[in-house]
Scaffold this motif. Structure first.
Motif, PDB file in Angstrom:
ATOM      1  N   GLN A  50      60.446  42.386  43.789  1.00 45.43           N
ATOM      2  CA  GLN A  50      59.289  42.497  44.666  1.00 45.43           C
ATOM      3  C   GLN A  50      59.700  43.235  45.934  1.00 45.43           C
ATOM      4  N   ARG A  51      58.911  44.169  46.353  1.00 50.34           N
ATOM      5  CA  ARG A  51      59.230  45.025  47.479  1.00 50.34           C
ATOM      6  C   ARG A  51      58.594  44.514  48.762  1.00 50.34           C
ATOM      7  N   LEU A  52      59.126  44.992  49.890  1.00 52.98           N
ATOM      8  CA  LEU A  52      58.523  44.682  51.183  1.00 52.98           C
ATOM      9  C   LEU A  52      57.112  45.254  51.217  1.00 52.98           C
ATOM     10  N   GLY A  53      56.270  44.624  51.943  1.00 54.59           N
ATOM     11  CA  GLY A  53      54.905  45.101  52.056  1.00 54.59           C
ATOM     12  C   GLY A  53      53.943  44.363  51.150  1.00 54.59           C
ATOM     13  N   VAL A  54      54.426  43.359  50.434  1.00 52.25           N
ATOM     14  CA  VAL A  54      53.539  42.642  49.520  1.00 52.25           C
ATOM     15  C   VAL A  54      52.490  41.825  50.271  1.00 52.25           C
ATOM     16  N   ALA A  55      52.721  41.587  51.568  1.00 52.44           N
ATOM     17  CA  ALA A  55      51.760  40.817  52.360  1.00 52.44           C
ATOM     18  C   ALA A  55      50.873  41.727  53.213  1.00 52.44           C
ATOM     19  N   LYS A  56      50.912  43.011  52.944  1.00 52.20           N
ATOM     20  CA  LYS A  56      50.125  43.960  53.730  1.00 52.20           C
ATOM     21  C   LYS A  56      48.650  43.572  53.679  1.00 52.20           C
ATOM     22  N   GLY A  57      48.070  43.483  54.874  1.00 51.74           N
ATOM     23  CA  GLY A  57      46.657  43.128  54.972  1.00 51.74           C
ATOM     24  C   GLY A  57      46.395  41.632  54.971  1.00 51.74           C
TER      25      GLY A  57
END
Length: 81
Positions: A50-57
């Motif tokens: 899983q990459r960074l940015g999965v919680a974007k928004g």
């Protein structure tokens, strides 16, 4: 499997790595004075997690989030705040 001596390995390292990358060679054994001492082989590919940015928004940072960056940098440098 290809066997090369140390001089050939130093001279042709890029070519040997390209042969490994392309799959033409599975492994290259490097010898010194006729005795195998090292092996050049491809690295096993790891599945991408899983990459960074999965919680974007999902949340919003406050405008003051970076307000203390200079103080934190001074602390890392061992200086007084």
């Amino acid at each position: 499997m290809q066997n090369v001596n140390m001089f050939e390995a130093k001279t042709n390292l890029s070519r040997l790595v390209e042969a490994i990358e392309s799959g033409r060679e599975q492994e290259v054994v490097i010898a010194r004075n006729g005795r195998p001492v090292a092996r050049l082989a491809p690295l096993a590919e790891k599945p991408v997690g899983q990459r960074l940015g999965v919680a974007k928004g999902k949340f919003t940072l406050p405008d003051t989030f970076d307000a203390d960056n200079e103080a934190v940098a001074r602390l890392f440098a061992g200086q007084a705040v």
